[in-house]
Design an enzyme around this catalytic site. Sequence first.
Site, mmCIF file in Angstrom:
data_model
loop_
_atom_site.group_PDB
_atom_site.id
_atom_site.type_symbol
_atom_site.label_atom_id
_atom_site.label_comp_id
_atom_site.label_asym_id
_atom_site.label_seq_id
_atom_site.Cartn_x
_atom_site.Cartn_y
_atom_site.Cartn_z
ATOM 1 N N HIS A 61 4.047 51.999 -91.107
ATOM 2 C CA HIS A 61 3.272 51.252 -90.102
ATOM 3 C C HIS A 61 2.808 49.907 -90.666
ATOM 4 O O HIS A 61 1.750 49.809 -91.287
ATOM 5 C CB HIS A 61 2.066 52.110 -89.698
ATOM 6 C CG HIS A 61 1.333 51.649 -88.487
ATOM 7 N ND1 HIS A 61 0.734 52.519 -87.609
ATOM 8 C CD2 HIS A 61 1.074 50.412 -88.004
ATOM 9 C CE1 HIS A 61 0.162 51.845 -86.643
ATOM 10 N NE2 HIS A 61 0.328 50.549 -86.857
ATOM 11 N N HIS A 182 0.375 55.344 -80.670
ATOM 12 C CA HIS A 182 -0.976 54.797 -80.847
ATOM 13 C C HIS A 182 -1.815 55.484 -79.776
ATOM 14 O O HIS A 182 -1.783 55.110 -78.613
ATOM 15 C CB HIS A 182 -0.930 53.272 -80.670
ATOM 16 C CG HIS A 182 -2.261 52.615 -80.557
ATOM 17 N ND1 HIS A 182 -2.682 51.626 -81.434
ATOM 18 C CD2 HIS A 182 -3.266 52.762 -79.676
ATOM 19 C CE1 HIS A 182 -3.893 51.219 -81.083
ATOM 20 N NE2 HIS A 182 -4.264 51.885 -80.010
ATOM 21 N N HIS A 235 -2.198 56.328 -87.201
ATOM 22 C CA HIS A 235 -3.591 56.121 -87.619
ATOM 23 C C HIS A 235 -4.613 57.096 -87.020
ATOM 24 O O HIS A 235 -5.487 56.710 -86.248
ATOM 25 C CB HIS A 235 -4.047 54.678 -87.380
ATOM 26 C CG HIS A 235 -3.597 54.037 -86.092
ATOM 27 N ND1 HIS A 235 -3.778 54.615 -84.869
ATOM 28 C CD2 HIS A 235 -3.008 52.841 -85.864
ATOM 29 C CE1 HIS A 235 -3.293 53.805 -83.934
ATOM 30 N NE2 HIS A 235 -2.821 52.725 -84.517
ATOM 31 N N ASN A 282 -8.492 48.749 -84.760
ATOM 32 C CA ASN A 282 -8.225 49.698 -83.695
ATOM 33 C C ASN A 282 -7.227 50.748 -84.180
ATOM 34 O O ASN A 282 -6.108 50.387 -84.527
ATOM 35 C CB ASN A 282 -7.656 48.962 -82.471
ATOM 36 C CG ASN A 282 -7.498 49.881 -81.286
ATOM 37 O OD1 ASN A 282 -7.977 51.000 -81.292
ATOM 38 N ND2 ASN A 282 -6.796 49.410 -80.263
ATOM 39 N N ASP A 309 -1.027 50.359 -91.611
ATOM 40 C CA ASP A 309 -1.399 49.560 -90.427
ATOM 41 C C ASP A 309 -1.791 48.142 -90.862
ATOM 42 O O ASP A 309 -2.717 47.535 -90.316
ATOM 43 C CB ASP A 309 -2.534 50.204 -89.618
ATOM 44 C CG ASP A 309 -2.650 49.612 -88.212
ATOM 45 O OD1 ASP A 309 -1.832 48.736 -87.854
ATOM 46 O OD2 ASP A 309 -3.567 50.033 -87.478
ATOM 47 N N GLY A 328 -7.797 44.541 -86.739
ATOM 48 C CA GLY A 328 -6.745 44.727 -87.738
ATOM 49 C C GLY A 328 -7.172 44.250 -89.106
ATOM 50 O O GLY A 328 -8.059 43.405 -89.236
HETATM 51 O O1 DOR Z 1 -6.167 47.131 -85.490
HETATM 52 C C1 DOR Z 1 -5.052 47.066 -85.012
HETATM 53 N N1 DOR Z 1 -4.293 45.986 -85.154
HETATM 54 N N2 DOR Z 1 -4.591 48.119 -84.317
HETATM 55 C C2 DOR Z 1 -3.431 48.059 -83.636
HETATM 56 O O2 DOR Z 1 -3.080 49.017 -83.019
HETATM 57 C C3 DOR Z 1 -2.639 46.815 -83.612
HETATM 58 C C4 DOR Z 1 -2.910 45.994 -84.780
HETATM 59 C C5 DOR Z 1 -2.412 44.578 -84.664
HETATM 60 O O3 DOR Z 1 -1.266 44.374 -84.235
HETATM 61 O O4 DOR Z 1 -3.141 43.657 -85.018
HETATM 62 ZN ZN ZN Z 2 -2.157 51.098 -83.584
#
Ligand code: DOR
Ligand code: ZN
Length: 435
Positions: A61, A182, A235, A282, A309, A328
């Site tokens: 991921h 997700h 996640h 997220n 992630d 993120g």
């Molecule tokens: O925190 C996150 N960032 N969760 C996600 O599902 C997408 C990701 C992003 O692409 O920045």
């Molecule tokens: Zn995600």
Amino acid sequence: MSGTDAGTTLFRGVLPYGEGEPVDVLVADGRIAEIGRVTQRADRVVDAQGLVALPGFVDLHTHLREPGREDTETVQTASEAAALGGYTAVFAMANTDPVADNPVIVEYVWQRGRDVGLVDVHPIGAVSVGLRGERLAELGAMARSRAGVRLFSDDGHCVSDPLLMRRALEYTRALGGVVAQHAEDPRLTGGAQAHEGPAAAERGLAGWPAPAEESVVARDCLLAHHTGGRLHVCHVSTAGTADVLRWARGRGEGTITAEVTPHHLLLTDERLATYDPVNKVNPPLRTAADTEALRTALAEGVVDCVATDHAPHAPQEKDTEWACARPGMLGLQTALSVVVLTMVETGLLDWRGVARVMSERPAEIAGLADQGRPLRVGEPANLTLVDPEARWVVRGGELASIADNTPFEGMELPATVAATMLRGRLTSLDGKVLS
Ligand code: DOR
Ligand code: ZN
């Protein structure tokens, strides 16, 4: 590059899986040629005393941001971060711009990965056209493309329509693929900014309730059992989701797997006190009880593996008020250290366990034949050498990523990656990328 081009390398005095007496490991033709007391000369000799040898890490991921957001990360810079973090294979999420929902984009990302050559880059295909959750993307065409896509995900978005999810599980089953979900019911998280609980309430932030994840995971487990399709839960962030996975596995093994991120193993919603959007992610950071439950689930194998992630964002997307900031965090270069801190130093995993959650299980889930293999003569030389005694202080500006949004800024963390080897070629050594 083939192993022959890389010449021979001799690691002197290394500890495979951190066990037993130090041995020498000779690599030739891209494979492990000898383990033991090696007298043969080699093109390159690496003094590996005190280092732990593990199979190269595999990240299911990663957000590489190319195409579309090359101001935050590229295949080149993410590959450098991956090599420095001990990774020999990464899976590139589909929420690029344009979205990787067709063979042209997945082949583009795959080709960029090959051109850079530091880590195997496997594109993930979107489940739905444009990640819109309305109709299935060209799953078969992506699977048959040169990128050979096997993982499909709308990550960033949930496949929330149960019928679309059912069809995705059926089609990917026929393709020998996996749907990486997700899990987030958008009806329960609309406008959410942080984990729903006292910390968010105190700051007046709209809450993201744990059942928004848990209910989707439960539904998808039932659909996976019903269709025989393979579900991978991205996640996992709550204790309740771990319970759901435990229950689902009890109903029949094999079709359901799951990952946890390093940040969900360590950080909690107490971070909201800083109001610093570097902590916005997220799914959101949860409670201390959740991190405890996730560590236990990972140790028990209820959660199969660690995935980063890794989500780079530009300064203007993070240095802003909480509600406007993008979710993120960077993860590729800090993952191992956070796993050592939360799982090894706590006695929950030994080095064999680290190999399982960082290399073996992710390679198995993705069906990679040449990654996550045992450290044995004849196996491909995809290796990570870890210095277990080293400590380092994280500085976002010093990481290889273009973005610098690490939540571990200024923290002193245990363990460093001393070397990474991809098919017999060193891709990083002593914190430097070798290209
Ligand atoms: O925190 C996150 N960032 N969760 C996600 O599902 C997408 C990701 C992003 O692409 O920045
Ligand atoms: Zn995600």
